[in-house]
Motif scaffolding. Structure first.
Motif, PDB file in Angstrom:
ATOM      1  N   ASN A  12       0.829  -1.209   0.000  1.00  0.00           N
ATOM      2  CA  ASN A  12       0.000   0.000   0.000  1.00  0.00           C
ATOM      3  C   ASN A  12       0.859   1.253   0.000  1.00  0.00           C
ATOM      4  O   ASN A  12       0.539   2.256  -0.648  1.00  0.00           O
ATOM      5  CB  ASN A  12      -0.931   0.002   1.209  1.00  0.00           C
ATOM      6  CG  ASN A  12      -2.098  -0.954   1.047  1.00  0.00           C
ATOM      7  OD1 ASN A  12      -2.432  -1.344  -0.068  1.00  0.00           O
ATOM      8  ND2 ASN A  12      -2.715  -1.338   2.156  1.00  0.00           N
ATOM      9  N   TRP A  13       1.954   1.203   0.774  1.00  0.00           N
ATOM     10  CA  TRP A  13       2.868   2.348   0.876  1.00  0.00           C
ATOM     11  C   TRP A  13       3.403   2.719  -0.506  1.00  0.00           C
ATOM     12  O   TRP A  13       3.417   3.892  -0.887  1.00  0.00           O
ATOM     13  CB  TRP A  13       4.007   1.982   1.825  1.00  0.00           C
ATOM     14  CG  TRP A  13       4.984   3.081   2.103  1.00  0.00           C
ATOM     15  CD1 TRP A  13       6.014   3.490   1.302  1.00  0.00           C
ATOM     16  CD2 TRP A  13       5.052   3.908   3.276  1.00  0.00           C
ATOM     17  NE1 TRP A  13       6.716   4.505   1.901  1.00  0.00           N
ATOM     18  CE2 TRP A  13       6.142   4.788   3.107  1.00  0.00           C
ATOM     19  CE3 TRP A  13       4.293   3.966   4.444  1.00  0.00           C
ATOM     20  CZ2 TRP A  13       6.500   5.718   4.077  1.00  0.00           C
ATOM     21  CZ3 TRP A  13       4.651   4.903   5.405  1.00  0.00           C
ATOM     22  CH2 TRP A  13       5.739   5.771   5.216  1.00  0.00           C
ATOM     23  N   GLU A  14       3.849   1.710  -1.269  1.00  0.00           N
ATOM     24  CA  GLU A  14       4.412   1.972  -2.591  1.00  0.00           C
ATOM     25  C   GLU A  14       3.339   2.481  -3.552  1.00  0.00           C
ATOM     26  O   GLU A  14       3.591   3.370  -4.367  1.00  0.00           O
ATOM     27  CB  GLU A  14       5.069   0.714  -3.148  1.00  0.00           C
ATOM     28  CG  GLU A  14       6.277   0.226  -2.357  1.00  0.00           C
ATOM     29  CD  GLU A  14       7.398   1.250  -2.276  1.00  0.00           C
ATOM     30  OE1 GLU A  14       7.472   2.135  -3.164  1.00  0.00           O
ATOM     31  OE2 GLU A  14       8.205   1.177  -1.330  1.00  0.00           O
ATOM     32  N   LYS A  15       2.123   1.947  -3.465  1.00  0.00           N
ATOM     33  CA  LYS A  15       1.025   2.408  -4.325  1.00  0.00           C
ATOM     34  C   LYS A  15       0.696   3.876  -4.041  1.00  0.00           C
ATOM     35  O   LYS A  15       0.459   4.664  -4.960  1.00  0.00           O
ATOM     36  CB  LYS A  15      -0.214   1.541  -4.101  1.00  0.00           C
ATOM     37  CG  LYS A  15      -0.084   0.124  -4.630  1.00  0.00           C
ATOM     38  CD  LYS A  15      -1.333  -0.691  -4.315  1.00  0.00           C
ATOM     39  CE  LYS A  15      -1.207  -2.123  -4.801  1.00  0.00           C
ATOM     40  NZ  LYS A  15      -2.392  -2.948  -4.453  1.00  0.00           N
ATOM     41  N   LEU A  16       0.691   4.222  -2.761  1.00  0.00           N
ATOM     42  CA  LEU A  16       0.400   5.603  -2.381  1.00  0.00           C
ATOM     43  C   LEU A  16       1.480   6.556  -2.871  1.00  0.00           C
ATOM     44  O   LEU A  16       1.185   7.678  -3.296  1.00  0.00           O
ATOM     45  CB  LEU A  16       0.249   5.700  -0.858  1.00  0.00           C
ATOM     46  CG  LEU A  16      -1.023   5.077  -0.271  1.00  0.00           C
ATOM     47  CD1 LEU A  16      -0.899   4.936   1.239  1.00  0.00           C
ATOM     48  CD2 LEU A  16      -2.235   5.925  -0.634  1.00  0.00           C
ATOM     49  N   LYS A  17       2.729   6.120  -2.829  1.00  0.00           N
ATOM     50  CA  LYS A  17       3.825   6.961  -3.309  1.00  0.00           C
ATOM     51  C   LYS A  17       3.686   7.232  -4.803  1.00  0.00           C
ATOM     52  O   LYS A  17       3.965   8.340  -5.274  1.00  0.00           O
ATOM     53  CB  LYS A  17       5.176   6.293  -3.006  1.00  0.00           C
ATOM     54  CG  LYS A  17       5.537   6.336  -1.529  1.00  0.00           C
ATOM     55  CD  LYS A  17       6.745   5.498  -1.202  1.00  0.00           C
ATOM     56  CE  LYS A  17       8.010   6.045  -1.785  1.00  0.00           C
ATOM     57  NZ  LYS A  17       9.194   5.274  -1.353  1.00  0.00           N
ATOM     58  N   LEU A  18       3.238   6.213  -5.558  1.00  0.00           N
ATOM     59  CA  LEU A  18       3.024   6.408  -6.993  1.00  0.00           C
ATOM     60  C   LEU A  18       1.891   7.392  -7.238  1.00  0.00           C
ATOM     61  O   LEU A  18       1.960   8.221  -8.146  1.00  0.00           O
ATOM     62  CB  LEU A  18       2.729   5.066  -7.669  1.00  0.00           C
ATOM     63  CG  LEU A  18       3.908   4.085  -7.778  1.00  0.00           C
ATOM     64  CD1 LEU A  18       3.436   2.755  -8.338  1.00  0.00           C
ATOM     65  CD2 LEU A  18       5.017   4.663  -8.653  1.00  0.00           C
ATOM     66  N   LYS A  19       0.841   7.316  -6.430  1.00  0.00           N
ATOM     67  CA  LYS A  19      -0.270   8.252  -6.557  1.00  0.00           C
ATOM     68  C   LYS A  19       0.166   9.678  -6.242  1.00  0.00           C
ATOM     69  O   LYS A  19      -0.403  10.644  -6.758  1.00  0.00           O
ATOM     70  CB  LYS A  19      -1.420   7.840  -5.638  1.00  0.00           C
ATOM     71  CG  LYS A  19      -2.174   6.597  -6.086  1.00  0.00           C
ATOM     72  CD  LYS A  19      -3.318   6.281  -5.143  1.00  0.00           C
ATOM     73  CE  LYS A  19      -4.096   5.060  -5.601  1.00  0.00           C
ATOM     74  NZ  LYS A  19      -5.206   4.733  -4.667  1.00  0.00           N
ATOM     75  N   SER A  30       8.301   5.867 -10.586  1.00  0.00           N
ATOM     76  CA  SER A  30       8.694   4.462 -10.573  1.00  0.00           C
ATOM     77  C   SER A  30       8.700   3.938  -9.144  1.00  0.00           C
ATOM     78  O   SER A  30       8.994   4.684  -8.205  1.00  0.00           O
ATOM     79  CB  SER A  30      10.090   4.293 -11.186  1.00  0.00           C
ATOM     80  OG  SER A  30      10.593   2.998 -10.977  1.00  0.00           O
ATOM     81  N   VAL A  31       8.392   2.670  -9.002  1.00  0.00           N
ATOM     82  CA  VAL A  31       8.425   2.041  -7.680  1.00  0.00           C
ATOM     83  C   VAL A  31       9.814   2.128  -7.080  1.00  0.00           C
ATOM     84  O   VAL A  31       9.977   2.317  -5.871  1.00  0.00           O
ATOM     85  CB  VAL A  31       7.970   0.563  -7.787  1.00  0.00           C
ATOM     86  CG1 VAL A  31       8.220  -0.172  -6.475  1.00  0.00           C
ATOM     87  CG2 VAL A  31       6.506   0.480  -8.157  1.00  0.00           C
ATOM     88  N   ILE A  32      10.838   2.011  -7.928  1.00  0.00           N
ATOM     89  CA  ILE A  32      12.223   2.045  -7.425  1.00  0.00           C
ATOM     90  C   ILE A  32      12.844   3.432  -7.512  1.00  0.00           C
ATOM     91  O   ILE A  32      14.017   3.615  -7.192  1.00  0.00           O
ATOM     92  CB  ILE A  32      13.109   1.032  -8.173  1.00  0.00           C
ATOM     93  CG1 ILE A  32      13.180   1.371  -9.664  1.00  0.00           C
ATOM     94  CG2 ILE A  32      12.599  -0.388  -7.964  1.00  0.00           C
ATOM     95  CD1 ILE A  32      14.139   0.484 -10.446  1.00  0.00           C
ATOM     96  N   GLY A  33      12.050   4.414  -7.917  1.00  0.00           N
ATOM     97  CA  GLY A  33      12.587   5.758  -8.116  1.00  0.00           C
ATOM     98  C   GLY A  33      13.024   6.448  -6.843  1.00  0.00           C
ATOM     99  O   GLY A  33      13.821   7.380  -6.878  1.00  0.00           O
TER     100      GLY A  33
END
Length: 270
Positions: A116-123, A128-131
């Protein structure tokens, strides 16, 4: 407790303001001059954690907290931001990224939380997930973070046996690259073959770090523990050689290895 904590934090902020106004050294510092010192303090904290030194951890946390307050003071002077903005900013981020606590999102375990944390960061605008992995991280830590982040979108092995097969595959490719390098005739070709060896070696290390994750081992910490063990044993070997009236430079590898083995045995017997 909250009153005491607030008073302690305010005391630190006031001391920082006074030092910034009156101390020649503190007045001279900039975010650039503090940068290297902050990195050193972070590594000192990491050392204390590796050693399980709680007294050291407490001290190093204080040093890092001072740096945070110091940067905030400079930010205020430069009219960039205030300390309250730093604190409120991280508070708002934590609330936004924990909807399973502050909203109605349901999670089953910590892996759900990380996804969820990574999805929220993309939003929030991350491309990029690794950005978000810092470019200047030490290579071992960076590899761990890249693998962890890739895992959040399902780019992950199913089990540790598959990962070990990948390690063996990469080791085989490294051996092949070494053999090609050894048989290379032209100097230019040797340079290319050496670069290939380095690339394959990097793949082996990356896959071993991945395997460490599946063993629930912190690869960076494990390597640092080995570094410390080597330092201890090597300095012990130097001391024992001197006690016997010898210098390592004048000893054969077999003589040094005999001392090394004895030191290892003493450690195991403890």
């Amino acid at each position: 407790m909250n009153t005491q904590l607030s008073a302690a934090f305010l005391r630190l902020v006031n001391i920082m303001e006074e030092l910034r106004e009156k101390c020649p050294w503190d007045k001279k510092q900039t975010i650039q001059t503090l940068r290297q010192m902050t990195i050193e303090e972070t590594y000192e904290l990491a050392d204390a954690i590796t050693e399980g030194d709680w007294k050291g951890i407490k001290e190093e946390l204080g040093d890092l907290l001072l740096h945070i307050v110091f940067y905030a003071r400079i930010g205020s002077e430069q009219k960039q931001f205030e300390l309250e903005e730093v604190i409120n900013g991280i508070s708002e981020k934590l609330i936004a990224r924990h909807p399973h606590i502050y909203s109605d999102v349901k999670v089953e375990n910590d892996e759900d939380v990380k996804r969820n944390w990574e999805k929220l960061k993309l939003k929030e605008g991350k491309k990029s997930v690794i950005g978000g992995v810092p470019k200047s991280l030490p290579a071992t830590v960076k590899a761990m973070r890249l693998q962890e982040k890739a895992k959040q979108v399902g780019f992950e092995w199913d089990n540790k046996e598959q990962v070990w097969e990948k390690v063996e595959e990469e080791m085989g490719e490294l051996k092949e690259a070494i053999q090609r390098r050894e048989s290379g005739a032209q100097s230019l070709e040797k340079e290319k073959l050496q670069a290939a060896v380095e690339e394959e070696f990097g793949d082996v290390v990356f896959s071993l770090i991945n395997y460490a994750r599946f063993l629930q081992v912190d690869a960076e910490n494990a390597l640092e523990r080995t570094n410390k063990k080597f330092i201890h044993r090597f300095t012990q070997m130097e001391q024992q050689a001197l006690q016997s009236g010898k210098d390592l430079n004048d000893m054969t590898l077999q003589e040094m290895d005999a001392i090394w083995t004895n030191i290892k045995q003493q450690r195991q017997d403890q």
